[in-house]
Design an enzyme around this catalytic site. Structure first.
Site, PDB file in Angstrom:
ATOM      1  N   TYR A 106      -5.212  -7.034   8.000  1.00 52.17           N
ATOM      2  CA  TYR A 106      -4.176  -7.728   7.225  1.00 52.17           C
ATOM      3  C   TYR A 106      -3.626  -8.919   8.004  1.00 52.17           C
ATOM      4  CZ  TYR A 106       0.590  -8.778   5.633  1.00 52.17           C
ATOM      5  OH  TYR A 106       1.743  -9.426   5.254  1.00 52.17           O
TER       6      TYR A 106
ATOM      7  N   ASP B  65      -0.048 -14.873 -11.156  1.00 52.33           N
ATOM      8  CA  ASP B  65      -0.328 -13.596 -10.493  1.00 52.33           C
ATOM      9  C   ASP B  65      -1.542 -12.944 -11.151  1.00 52.33           C
ATOM     10  OD1 ASP B  65       1.810 -11.544  -8.754  1.00 52.33           O
ATOM     11  OD2 ASP B  65       0.004 -10.697  -9.659  1.00 52.33           O
TER      12      ASP B  65
ATOM     13  N   LYS C  43      -3.889 -12.982   7.363  1.00 54.78           N
ATOM     14  CA  LYS C  43      -2.704 -13.840   7.207  1.00 54.78           C
ATOM     15  C   LYS C  43      -2.727 -14.948   8.275  1.00 54.78           C
ATOM     16  CE  LYS C  43       0.372 -13.613   4.743  1.00 54.78           C
ATOM     17  NZ  LYS C  43       0.622 -14.138   3.364  1.00 54.78           N
TER      18      LYS C  43
ATOM     19  N   PHE D 179       6.505  -7.625  -4.946  1.00 55.89           N
ATOM     20  CA  PHE D 179       7.827  -7.246  -4.425  1.00 55.89           C
ATOM     21  C   PHE D 179       8.678  -8.488  -4.091  1.00 55.89           C
ATOM     22  CE2 PHE D 179       9.736  -6.002  -0.086  1.00 55.89           C
ATOM     23  CZ  PHE D 179      10.964  -5.675  -0.623  1.00 55.89           C
TER      24      PHE D 179
ATOM     25  N   ILE E 145      -5.868 -16.329  -7.475  1.00 51.67           N
ATOM     26  CA  ILE E 145      -5.739 -17.562  -6.671  1.00 51.67           C
ATOM     27  C   ILE E 145      -7.096 -18.054  -6.156  1.00 51.67           C
ATOM     28  CG2 ILE E 145      -3.313 -17.353  -5.970  1.00 51.67           C
ATOM     29  CD1 ILE E 145      -4.358 -16.150  -3.292  1.00 51.67           C
TER      30      ILE E 145
ATOM     31  N   THR F  65       3.834 -13.759   7.643  1.00 51.31           N
ATOM     32  CA  THR F  65       4.424 -12.563   8.239  1.00 51.31           C
ATOM     33  C   THR F  65       4.542 -12.688   9.760  1.00 51.31           C
ATOM     34  OG1 THR F  65       3.901 -10.244   8.725  1.00 51.31           O
ATOM     35  CG2 THR F  65       2.055 -11.628   8.174  1.00 51.31           C
ATOM     36  N   ASP F  66       5.464 -11.924  10.341  1.00 53.43           N
ATOM     37  CA  ASP F  66       5.588 -11.897  11.808  1.00 53.43           C
ATOM     38  C   ASP F  66       4.394 -11.185  12.446  1.00 53.43           C
ATOM     39  OD1 ASP F  66       6.172  -9.290  11.000  1.00 53.43           O
ATOM     40  OD2 ASP F  66       8.017  -9.114  12.176  1.00 53.43           O
ATOM     41  N   GLU F  67       3.605 -10.451  11.632  1.00 52.76           N
ATOM     42  CA  GLU F  67       2.517  -9.640  12.192  1.00 52.76           C
ATOM     43  C   GLU F  67       1.410 -10.506  12.816  1.00 52.76           C
ATOM     44  OE1 GLU F  67       1.472  -6.179   9.865  1.00 52.76           O
ATOM     45  OE2 GLU F  67       3.423  -6.177   8.884  1.00 52.76           O
TER      46      GLU F  67
HETATM   47  P1  NAD Z   1       3.043  -7.323  -2.788  1.00 52.49           P
HETATM   48  O1  NAD Z   1       1.800  -6.628  -2.400  1.00 52.49           O
HETATM   49  O2  NAD Z   1       4.219  -6.543  -3.275  1.00 52.49           O
HETATM   50  O3  NAD Z   1       2.737  -8.422  -3.918  1.00 52.49           O
HETATM   51  C1  NAD Z   1       1.607  -9.244  -3.871  1.00 52.49           C
HETATM   52  C2  NAD Z   1       1.470  -9.915  -5.232  1.00 52.49           C
HETATM   53  O4  NAD Z   1       0.317 -10.788  -5.150  1.00 52.49           O
HETATM   54  C3  NAD Z   1       1.193  -8.943  -6.376  1.00 52.49           C
HETATM   55  O5  NAD Z   1       1.974  -9.284  -7.488  1.00 52.49           O
HETATM   56  C4  NAD Z   1      -0.298  -9.111  -6.666  1.00 52.49           C
HETATM   57  O6  NAD Z   1      -0.625  -8.862  -8.027  1.00 52.49           O
HETATM   58  C5  NAD Z   1      -0.489 -10.575  -6.306  1.00 52.49           C
HETATM   59  N1  NAD Z   1      -1.894 -10.864  -5.945  1.00 52.49           N
HETATM   60  C6  NAD Z   1      -2.681 -10.170  -5.071  1.00 52.49           C
HETATM   61  N2  NAD Z   1      -3.892 -10.713  -5.012  1.00 52.49           N
HETATM   62  C7  NAD Z   1      -3.873 -11.799  -5.847  1.00 52.49           C
HETATM   63  C8  NAD Z   1      -4.835 -12.778  -6.199  1.00 52.49           C
HETATM   64  N3  NAD Z   1      -6.074 -12.756  -5.690  1.00 52.49           N
HETATM   65  N4  NAD Z   1      -4.474 -13.752  -7.069  1.00 52.49           N
HETATM   66  C9  NAD Z   1      -3.221 -13.789  -7.600  1.00 52.49           C
HETATM   67  N5  NAD Z   1      -2.293 -12.868  -7.314  1.00 52.49           N
HETATM   68  C10 NAD Z   1      -2.601 -11.883  -6.444  1.00 52.49           C
HETATM   69  O7  NAD Z   1       3.440  -8.214  -1.505  1.00 52.49           O
HETATM   70  P2  NAD Z   1       4.873  -8.575  -0.911  1.00 52.49           P
HETATM   71  O8  NAD Z   1       5.299  -7.498  -0.007  1.00 52.49           O
HETATM   72  O9  NAD Z   1       5.760  -9.031  -2.006  1.00 52.49           O
HETATM   73  O10 NAD Z   1       4.468  -9.835  -0.004  1.00 52.49           O
HETATM   74  C11 NAD Z   1       4.434 -11.141  -0.556  1.00 52.49           C
HETATM   75  C12 NAD Z   1       4.048 -12.119   0.539  1.00 52.49           C
HETATM   76  O11 NAD Z   1       4.986 -12.050   1.617  1.00 52.49           O
HETATM   77  C13 NAD Z   1       2.677 -11.842   1.155  1.00 52.49           C
HETATM   78  O12 NAD Z   1       2.043 -13.083   1.386  1.00 52.49           O
HETATM   79  C14 NAD Z   1       3.003 -11.136   2.457  1.00 52.49           C
HETATM   80  O13 NAD Z   1       2.004 -11.376   3.419  1.00 52.49           O
HETATM   81  C15 NAD Z   1       4.323 -11.795   2.827  1.00 52.49           C
HETATM   82  N6  NAD Z   1       5.226 -10.974   3.645  1.00 52.49           N
HETATM   83  C16 NAD Z   1       5.548  -9.699   3.270  1.00 52.49           C
HETATM   84  C17 NAD Z   1       6.450  -8.957   4.034  1.00 52.49           C
HETATM   85  C18 NAD Z   1       6.869  -7.564   3.623  1.00 52.49           C
HETATM   86  O14 NAD Z   1       7.573  -6.890   4.399  1.00 52.49           O
HETATM   87  N7  NAD Z   1       6.531  -7.079   2.454  1.00 52.49           N
HETATM   88  C19 NAD Z   1       7.005  -9.518   5.197  1.00 52.49           C
HETATM   89  C20 NAD Z   1       6.640 -10.826   5.551  1.00 52.49           C
HETATM   90  C21 NAD Z   1       5.760 -11.552   4.760  1.00 52.49           C
HETATM   91  P1  TYD Z   2       4.766  -0.352   6.403  1.00 49.80           P
HETATM   92  O1  TYD Z   2       5.887  -0.219   5.432  1.00 49.80           O
HETATM   93  O2  TYD Z   2       3.384  -0.040   5.968  1.00 49.80           O
HETATM   94  O3  TYD Z   2       4.854  -1.850   6.988  1.00 49.80           O
HETATM   95  P2  TYD Z   2       4.042  -2.547   8.221  1.00 49.80           P
HETATM   96  O4  TYD Z   2       2.889  -1.717   8.585  1.00 49.80           O
HETATM   97  O5  TYD Z   2       3.643  -3.855   7.629  1.00 49.80           O
HETATM   98  O6  TYD Z   2       5.061  -2.689   9.314  1.00 49.80           O
HETATM   99  O7  TYD Z   2       5.082   0.552   7.671  1.00 49.80           O
HETATM  100  C1  TYD Z   2       6.275   0.415   8.410  1.00 49.80           C
HETATM  101  C2  TYD Z   2       6.179   1.332   9.623  1.00 49.80           C
HETATM  102  O8  TYD Z   2       6.187   2.693   9.173  1.00 49.80           O
HETATM  103  C3  TYD Z   2       4.909   1.162  10.408  1.00 49.80           C
HETATM  104  O9  TYD Z   2       5.178   1.326  11.802  1.00 49.80           O
HETATM  105  C4  TYD Z   2       4.007   2.292   9.916  1.00 49.80           C
HETATM  106  C5  TYD Z   2       5.008   3.389   9.583  1.00 49.80           C
HETATM  107  N1  TYD Z   2       4.619   4.290   8.471  1.00 49.80           N
HETATM  108  C6  TYD Z   2       4.643   5.673   8.646  1.00 49.80           C
HETATM  109  O10 TYD Z   2       4.960   6.194   9.743  1.00 49.80           O
HETATM  110  N2  TYD Z   2       4.274   6.476   7.597  1.00 49.80           N
HETATM  111  C7  TYD Z   2       3.907   5.956   6.370  1.00 49.80           C
HETATM  112  O11 TYD Z   2       3.565   6.733   5.439  1.00 49.80           O
HETATM  113  C8  TYD Z   2       3.913   4.523   6.211  1.00 49.80           C
HETATM  114  C9  TYD Z   2       3.507   3.914   4.894  1.00 49.80           C
HETATM  115  C10 TYD Z   2       4.279   3.731   7.285  1.00 49.80           C
END
Ligand code: NAD
Ligand code: TYD
Length: 379
Positions: A185, A34, A189, A12, A61, A136-138
Site C-alpha cells: 500500500y 468514484d 502511494k 471515507f 480513474i 499518507t504518512d506511511e
Molecule cells: P477508502 O478506501 O475509504 O475510499 C477510497 C474510495 O476510492 C472509495 O470510494 C473507492 O470506491 C474509490 N476508488 C477505489 N479505486 C478506485 C478507482 N480505480 N477509480 C475510482 N475510484 C476508486 O479510502 P480513505 O480512507 O477515504 O482514503 C482516501 C485517500 O486518503 C486515499 O488516497 C488514502 O491513501 C489517503 N489517506 C487515508 C488515510 C486514512 O487514515 N484512511 C490517511 C492518510 C491518507
Molecule cells: P489500520 O486501521 O488498518 O490502519 P494502518 O494499518 O493504515 O495504520 O490499523 C491501525 C493499527 O491497528 C495498525 O497498527 C494495525 C492494527 N490493527 C489490529 O491490531 N487489528 C486489526 O484488526 C486491524 C484492522 C488493525
C-alpha cells in the site's frame, strides 16, 4: 463558477471532503468521481446528493479516455485526488490492484490534467488550476520507539511549533524525510507521490501534495481498526489485536483532515508538500482500551466489561512500528490546527457507529461479504 473534480468521494475521507466543499462553496460545481469499489458507498453522501452544485460520475480513474472527456465536457479546473485502494492488509494479499489503482490511476489523471490544462496555470476567471494529491504518512516508513534518559514512552515533548504533546520517540515524519515505504500500500502511494512531483517538475503541472496520519470518524469502512472494533464490541465479538498491540499510530479526526484539505486547496503553495497530523500518538492496545470503555459506557454496560474480548493474533507482515507526523509547516504557514481532543473525537465516533447500525449492517452484508470472503479465502 469553478468546477472541481473530487476522486474517491464515495469513500471515507472523500465523502467528508465532498460534503464540506458542496456545503461551503455553492458557487463551485463539485463532481464526485468514484468507481464504487467495496469501499465506496453513495449512502455516505445522502445529505448532499440533491444539491444543485453536486454531481456523481461512476468511473475508474484508470479510464484515461473517460477522464479526459469528462475534464473537457465539464471544464474541470481543479482536482482533489483521493481515490485509492487504502487498506494495508488487502495490499499484502493483492498488491497488483494497489499498483493498478494507486499508481496507474494517478498517472492517468495526471496525464489527462496535463493535456487538458496544457501548461495554463490560471483559468479564464483568474482562478488557479490545481492538481491536489492526497497521500499518507506511511510513505515515510516506520519510526522507532525510543526511551530518552531511560523514561518509558510516552513522554512529554515539545513540537517545533512550540506546543507540548506525548510522544513514543524523539523522531517525527517531516516533509524533508526520504521515502521508505514498507507495505505494498505505502509503496504504491509513494510511487504516486513521485509521479505527481515528476509532473510538476517536468511539465510545470500545478500540483500540491499532503501526507496525513491515520484518520478516524464516521463513514470509515469497518475493516480498519476503529470502526471494526466498535462494531465487534457492540456484538461482543473478539477484537483481533495484531502482535502485542505495541504499534503506535498518530490519529486525526476526519473532519479536521477535510478542513486542512480545504485550506491547502485554496492557500497551499504550488509544488509544495504539507504533512497533516494532530500530534496525537497512541499505542494500539491503549487506544483499544479507551474504545472498549467508551463503547461500554455508551451501551450502558459496566465500563471495561468487554476487555476480555481482546484477542492477540499473529502480527501483520512487515507491521510498521510507529507513525508520528510533524505538521508544524502546515500549522505555521497556513494556520491550520486540529479542533478535537482525541477522547472527544473517539466518543463522537463511537456514538455515530452505534447510532448508525443500519449503515454498518449494510456495508458488512451482501456484496461486501462476498467480496470479503473472496479476498480473505486462502488462494
Ligand atoms: P477508502 O478506501 O475509504 O475510499 C477510497 C474510495 O476510492 C472509495 O470510494 C473507492 O470506491 C474509490 N476508488 C477505489 N479505486 C478506485 C478507482 N480505480 N477509480 C475510482 N475510484 C476508486 O479510502 P480513505 O480512507 O477515504 O482514503 C482516501 C485517500 O486518503 C486515499 O488516497 C488514502 O491513501 C489517503 N489517506 C487515508 C488515510 C486514512 O487514515 N484512511 C490517511 C492518510 C491518507
Ligand atoms: P489500520 O486501521 O488498518 O490502519 P494502518 O494499518 O493504515 O495504520 O490499523 C491501525 C493499527 O491497528 C495498525 O497498527 C494495525 C492494527 N490493527 C489490529 O491490531 N487489528 C486489526 O484488526 C486491524 C484492522 C488493525
Amino acid at each position: 463558477m469553478r468546477t472541481l473534480l473530487i476522486t474517491g468521494g464515495a469513500g471515507f475521507i472523500g465523502s467528508h471532503v465532498v460534503r464540506l466543499f458542496v456545503n461551503k462553496y455553492p458557487q463551485y460545481k463539485v463532481i464526485n468521481l468514484d468507481k464504487l469499489t467495496y469501499a465506496g458507498n453513495l449512502a455516505n453522501l445522502k445529505d448532499v446528493e440533491d444539491k444543485a452544485n453536486y454531481k456523481f460520475v461512476r468511473m475508474d480513474i484508470c479510464d484515461f479516455e473517460g477522464i479526459s472527456k469528462l475534464m473537457r465536457d465539464e471544464q474541470v479546473d481543479g482536482i482533489i485526488h483521493l481515490a485509492a485502494e487504502s487498506h494495508v492488509d488487502r495490499s499484502i494479499k493483492d498488491p497488483l490492484s494497489f499498483a493498478q489503482t494507486n499508481v496507474m490511476g494517478t498517472l492517468s489523471l495526471l496525464q489527462a490534467a496535463k493535456l487538458y490544462w496544457n501548461g495554463k496555470l490560471k483559468t479564464e476567471n483568474g482562478e488557479r488550476h490545481l492538481f491536489y494529491h492526497i497521500s499518507t504518512d506511511e510513505v515515510y516508513g516506520a519510526l522507532e520507539l525510543t526511551h530518552p534518559e531511560g523514561v518509558e514512552p510516552p513522554f512529554s515533548t515539545k513540537a517545533s511549533s512550540g506546543k507540548h504533546h506525548l510522544a513514543y520517540g524523539d523522531k517525527f515524519f517531516t516533509e524533508e524525510l526520504k521515502y521508505q515505504p514498507h507495505s505494498p500500500y505505502s509503496a504504491a502511494k509513494a510511487s504516486s507521490d513521485h509521479f505527481v512531483r515528476a509532473f510538476h517538475d517536468t511539465y510545470g503541472l500545478p500540483t500540491v501534495i499532503t501526507n496525513c496520519s491515520n484518520n478516524y470518524g464516521p463513514y470509515q469502512f469497518p475493516e480498519k481498526l476503529i470502526p471494526l472494533f466498535i462494531n465487534n464490541i457492540r456484538h461482543r465479538k473478539p477484537l483481533p489485536v495484531y502482535g502485542k498491540g505495541e504499534n503506535v499510530r498518530d490519529w486525526l479526526y476526519v473532519e479536521d483532515h477535510a478542513r486542512a484539505i480545504d485550506l491547502v486547496f485554496h492557500e497551499g503553495m504550488i509544488g509544495e508538500t504539507y504533512n497533516i497530523g494532530g500530534f496525537n500518538e497512541w499505542k494500539n492496545i491503549d487506544l483499544i482500551k479507551v474504545l472498549i470503555h467508551t463503547v461500554d459506557r455508551l451501551l450502558g454496560r459496566p465500563e471495561g466489561a468487554d476487555l476480555d474480548l481482546i484477542t492477540y493474533v499473529t502480527d501483520r507482515a512487515g507491521h510498521d512500528l510507529r507513525y508520528a507526523i510533524d505538521s508544524t509547516k502546515l500549522q505555521r504557514e497556513l494556520g491550520w490546527e486540529p479542533s478535537l481532543q482525541f477522547e472527544e473525537g473517539i466518543e463522537k465516533t463511537a456514538r455515530w457507529y452505534l447510532e448508525n447500525q443500519d449503515w454498518l449492517d449494510n456495508v458488512t452484508s451482501g456484496d461486501y461479504l462476498r467480496y470479503y470472503e473472496e479476498m480473505y479465502s486462502d488462494r
